[in-house]
Design a protein around this motif. Sequence first.
Motif, PDB file in Angstrom:
ATOM      1  N   VAL A   9       3.875   4.357  -3.336  1.00  0.00           N
ATOM      2  CA  VAL A   9       3.440   4.080  -1.971  1.00  0.00           C
ATOM      3  C   VAL A   9       2.463   5.195  -1.618  1.00  0.00           C
ATOM      4  O   VAL A   9       2.799   6.376  -1.704  1.00  0.00           O
ATOM      5  CB  VAL A   9       4.633   4.060  -0.988  1.00  0.00           C
ATOM      6  CG1 VAL A   9       4.147   3.870   0.440  1.00  0.00           C
ATOM      7  CG2 VAL A   9       5.629   2.957  -1.376  1.00  0.00           C
ATOM      8  N   GLY A  11      -0.984   6.487   0.977  1.00  0.00           N
ATOM      9  CA  GLY A  11      -1.708   6.259   2.223  1.00  0.00           C
ATOM     10  C   GLY A  11      -1.790   7.507   3.049  1.00  0.00           C
ATOM     11  O   GLY A  11      -1.664   8.618   2.552  1.00  0.00           O
ATOM     12  N   ARG A  36       9.455  -2.907  -7.657  1.00  0.00           N
ATOM     13  CA  ARG A  36       8.631  -3.204  -6.486  1.00  0.00           C
ATOM     14  C   ARG A  36       9.505  -3.223  -5.231  1.00  0.00           C
ATOM     15  O   ARG A  36       9.071  -2.793  -4.163  1.00  0.00           O
ATOM     16  CB  ARG A  36       7.894  -4.531  -6.660  1.00  0.00           C
ATOM     17  CG  ARG A  36       6.991  -4.808  -5.475  1.00  0.00           C
ATOM     18  CD  ARG A  36       5.933  -5.843  -5.780  1.00  0.00           C
ATOM     19  NE  ARG A  36       5.062  -5.976  -4.645  1.00  0.00           N
ATOM     20  CZ  ARG A  36       3.941  -5.303  -4.451  1.00  0.00           C
ATOM     21  NH1 ARG A  36       3.531  -4.452  -5.359  1.00  0.00           N
ATOM     22  NH2 ARG A  36       3.213  -5.489  -3.375  1.00  0.00           N
ATOM     23  N   GLU A  40       8.776  -1.364  -1.817  1.00  0.00           N
ATOM     24  CA  GLU A  40       8.655  -2.090  -0.552  1.00  0.00           C
ATOM     25  C   GLU A  40       9.572  -1.498   0.513  1.00  0.00           C
ATOM     26  O   GLU A  40       9.187  -1.407   1.679  1.00  0.00           O
ATOM     27  CB  GLU A  40       8.963  -3.569  -0.751  1.00  0.00           C
ATOM     28  CG  GLU A  40       7.853  -4.306  -1.474  1.00  0.00           C
ATOM     29  CD  GLU A  40       8.216  -5.742  -1.830  1.00  0.00           C
ATOM     30  OE1 GLU A  40       9.367  -6.177  -1.584  1.00  0.00           O
ATOM     31  OE2 GLU A  40       7.330  -6.439  -2.358  1.00  0.00           O
ATOM     32  N   TRP A  43       7.826   1.578   1.662  1.00  0.00           N
ATOM     33  CA  TRP A  43       6.648   1.187   2.430  1.00  0.00           C
ATOM     34  C   TRP A  43       7.049   0.785   3.854  1.00  0.00           C
ATOM     35  O   TRP A  43       6.415   1.195   4.822  1.00  0.00           O
ATOM     36  CB  TRP A  43       5.923   0.044   1.726  1.00  0.00           C
ATOM     37  CG  TRP A  43       4.801  -0.523   2.538  1.00  0.00           C
ATOM     38  CD1 TRP A  43       3.524  -0.046   2.606  1.00  0.00           C
ATOM     39  CD2 TRP A  43       4.866  -1.642   3.412  1.00  0.00           C
ATOM     40  NE1 TRP A  43       2.782  -0.818   3.476  1.00  0.00           N
ATOM     41  CE2 TRP A  43       3.597  -1.805   3.982  1.00  0.00           C
ATOM     42  CE3 TRP A  43       5.869  -2.530   3.762  1.00  0.00           C
ATOM     43  CZ2 TRP A  43       3.304  -2.824   4.891  1.00  0.00           C
ATOM     44  CZ3 TRP A  43       5.580  -3.540   4.667  1.00  0.00           C
ATOM     45  CH2 TRP A  43       4.318  -3.676   5.217  1.00  0.00           C
ATOM     46  N   ARG A  44       8.107  -0.005   3.967  1.00  0.00           N
ATOM     47  CA  ARG A  44       8.579  -0.414   5.298  1.00  0.00           C
ATOM     48  C   ARG A  44       8.971   0.804   6.144  1.00  0.00           C
ATOM     49  O   ARG A  44       8.657   0.878   7.330  1.00  0.00           O
ATOM     50  CB  ARG A  44       9.765  -1.362   5.184  1.00  0.00           C
ATOM     51  CG  ARG A  44       9.363  -2.769   4.876  1.00  0.00           C
ATOM     52  CD  ARG A  44      10.564  -3.731   4.910  1.00  0.00           C
ATOM     53  NE  ARG A  44      10.152  -5.045   4.489  1.00  0.00           N
ATOM     54  CZ  ARG A  44      10.137  -5.469   3.238  1.00  0.00           C
ATOM     55  NH1 ARG A  44      10.537  -4.682   2.268  1.00  0.00           N
ATOM     56  NH2 ARG A  44       9.733  -6.684   2.939  1.00  0.00           N
ATOM     57  N   SER A  47       5.796   2.872   7.067  1.00  0.00           N
ATOM     58  CA  SER A  47       4.970   2.079   7.978  1.00  0.00           C
ATOM     59  C   SER A  47       5.594   2.023   9.364  1.00  0.00           C
ATOM     60  O   SER A  47       4.896   2.126  10.376  1.00  0.00           O
ATOM     61  CB  SER A  47       4.775   0.670   7.424  1.00  0.00           C
ATOM     62  OG  SER A  47       4.021   0.716   6.232  1.00  0.00           O
ATOM     63  N   ARG A  57      -2.334   3.909   7.426  1.00  0.00           N
ATOM     64  CA  ARG A  57      -2.104   2.739   6.582  1.00  0.00           C
ATOM     65  C   ARG A  57      -1.506   3.187   5.255  1.00  0.00           C
ATOM     66  O   ARG A  57      -1.882   4.218   4.712  1.00  0.00           O
ATOM     67  CB  ARG A  57      -3.423   2.022   6.327  1.00  0.00           C
ATOM     68  CG  ARG A  57      -3.272   0.777   5.467  1.00  0.00           C
ATOM     69  CD  ARG A  57      -4.583   0.087   5.262  1.00  0.00           C
ATOM     70  NE  ARG A  57      -4.867  -0.729   6.433  1.00  0.00           N
ATOM     71  CZ  ARG A  57      -5.914  -1.508   6.558  1.00  0.00           C
ATOM     72  NH1 ARG A  57      -6.814  -1.556   5.598  1.00  0.00           N
ATOM     73  NH2 ARG A  57      -6.106  -2.230   7.633  1.00  0.00           N
ATOM     74  N   PHE A  58      -0.578   2.383   4.752  1.00  0.00           N
ATOM     75  CA  PHE A  58       0.042   2.629   3.446  1.00  0.00           C
ATOM     76  C   PHE A  58      -0.059   1.375   2.600  1.00  0.00           C
ATOM     77  O   PHE A  58      -0.055   0.263   3.121  1.00  0.00           O
ATOM     78  CB  PHE A  58       1.520   3.023   3.608  1.00  0.00           C
ATOM     79  CG  PHE A  58       1.708   4.371   4.217  1.00  0.00           C
ATOM     80  CD1 PHE A  58       1.706   5.509   3.429  1.00  0.00           C
ATOM     81  CD2 PHE A  58       1.851   4.519   5.587  1.00  0.00           C
ATOM     82  CE1 PHE A  58       1.849   6.764   4.001  1.00  0.00           C
ATOM     83  CE2 PHE A  58       1.995   5.766   6.162  1.00  0.00           C
ATOM     84  CZ  PHE A  58       2.000   6.885   5.366  1.00  0.00           C
ATOM     85  N   SER A  59      -0.129   1.567   1.297  1.00  0.00           N
ATOM     86  CA  SER A  59      -0.194   0.467   0.336  1.00  0.00           C
ATOM     87  C   SER A  59       0.755   0.745  -0.822  1.00  0.00           C
ATOM     88  O   SER A  59       1.085   1.895  -1.105  1.00  0.00           O
ATOM     89  CB  SER A  59      -1.609   0.323  -0.230  1.00  0.00           C
ATOM     90  OG  SER A  59      -2.530   0.052   0.788  1.00  0.00           O
ATOM     91  N   ILE A  60       1.141  -0.328  -1.489  1.00  0.00           N
ATOM     92  CA  ILE A  60       1.931  -0.214  -2.716  1.00  0.00           C
ATOM     93  C   ILE A  60       0.983  -0.449  -3.882  1.00  0.00           C
ATOM     94  O   ILE A  60       0.218  -1.414  -3.887  1.00  0.00           O
ATOM     95  CB  ILE A  60       3.066  -1.262  -2.753  1.00  0.00           C
ATOM     96  CG1 ILE A  60       4.033  -1.020  -1.595  1.00  0.00           C
ATOM     97  CG2 ILE A  60       3.793  -1.217  -4.100  1.00  0.00           C
ATOM     98  CD1 ILE A  60       5.069  -2.107  -1.426  1.00  0.00           C
ATOM     99  N   VAL A  61       1.020   0.450  -4.853  1.00  0.00           N
ATOM    100  CA  VAL A  61       0.213   0.281  -6.056  1.00  0.00           C
ATOM    101  C   VAL A  61       1.113   0.325  -7.286  1.00  0.00           C
ATOM    102  O   VAL A  61       2.133   1.007  -7.289  1.00  0.00           O
ATOM    103  CB  VAL A  61      -0.913   1.340  -6.174  1.00  0.00           C
ATOM    104  CG1 VAL A  61      -1.933   1.186  -5.072  1.00  0.00           C
ATOM    105  CG2 VAL A  61      -0.349   2.732  -6.187  1.00  0.00           C
TER     106      VAL A  61
END
Length: 70
Positions: A9, A11, A36, A40, A43-44, A47, A57-61
Amino acid sequence: MTKGSNFWVIGGEFGSMNFHKLVEGSAQVKGPFKSRKEAEDCWREVSEESRHKAGVRFSIVEEPNRAPAA
């Protein structure tokens, strides 16, 4: 899910709403996560913590699999 992959994660806070450049010192990297689902969940959490900040902003890679050394 790709076997053996790591998920991250990433960002932070961006300098403008085009989300091209992070504000210096705001970058965050969480992980690695083996699934994943774990990524997630993280990330939740991050976020939700920053939802009041429009420029964050955050993203999963997914880390690409590396070929074994020959």
